[in-house]
Design a protein around this motif. Structure first.
Motif: not given
Ligand code: THU
Length: 135
Positions: A89-117
């Protein structure tokens, strides 16, 4: 960057959050889990609407829920996102803008789908380089 094992509980919370999805139109469940500064985990899922554009993604649901519950904007260091119907999974563009404003500046976004590798850990700068930013 792959996902560090220390974040396994947050990823598990994102998996649980995906179970709550309201996605009768896309049939594409997504869950997100946010680690609050006080250690609390706040979950969010995608919530769709017959007027499709009103859909809220899991990432924004988690952030809006956390802030509604009194968590401090930009205090969140980690968010996990899980979607079982795509390999990664990869966050959509709208969410990226919101993540930028509301997460800490040094935040990490961990993404996982059906293939953990294929799991990825993103910084905000990687998700939205050269962004229009308020802070
Ligand atoms: N969706 C999310 O919740 N997060 C993402 O990162 C990508 C897409 C949702 C929106 C919609 O309900 C469904 O997935 C299909 O796009």
């Amino acid at each position: 960057m792959t996902i560090s094992s220390e974040h396994a509980p947050l990823l598990e919370a994102a998996r649980a959050a995906a179970e709550a999805t309201y996605s009768p139109y896309s049939h594409f469940p997504v869950g997100a889990a946010l680690l609050g500064a006080n250690g609390e985990v706040i979950k969010g899922c995608n919530v769709e609407n017959i007027s499709y554009g009103l859909t809220n993604c899991a990432e924004r649901s988690a952030l809006f829920s956390a802030i509604s519950q009194g968590q401090v904007p930009r205090s969140f260091k980690v968010m996990a996102v899980y979607a079982p119907k795509v390999e990664l999974i990869s966050p959509c563009g709208a969410c990226r803008q919101v993540l930028l404003e509301l997460m800490a500046p040094d935040a990490l976004i961990l993404c996982q789908g059906s293939d953990p590798e294929q799991s990825r850990t993103w910084t905000l700068e990687q998700l939205l380089p050269g962004a229009f930013n308020a802070f």
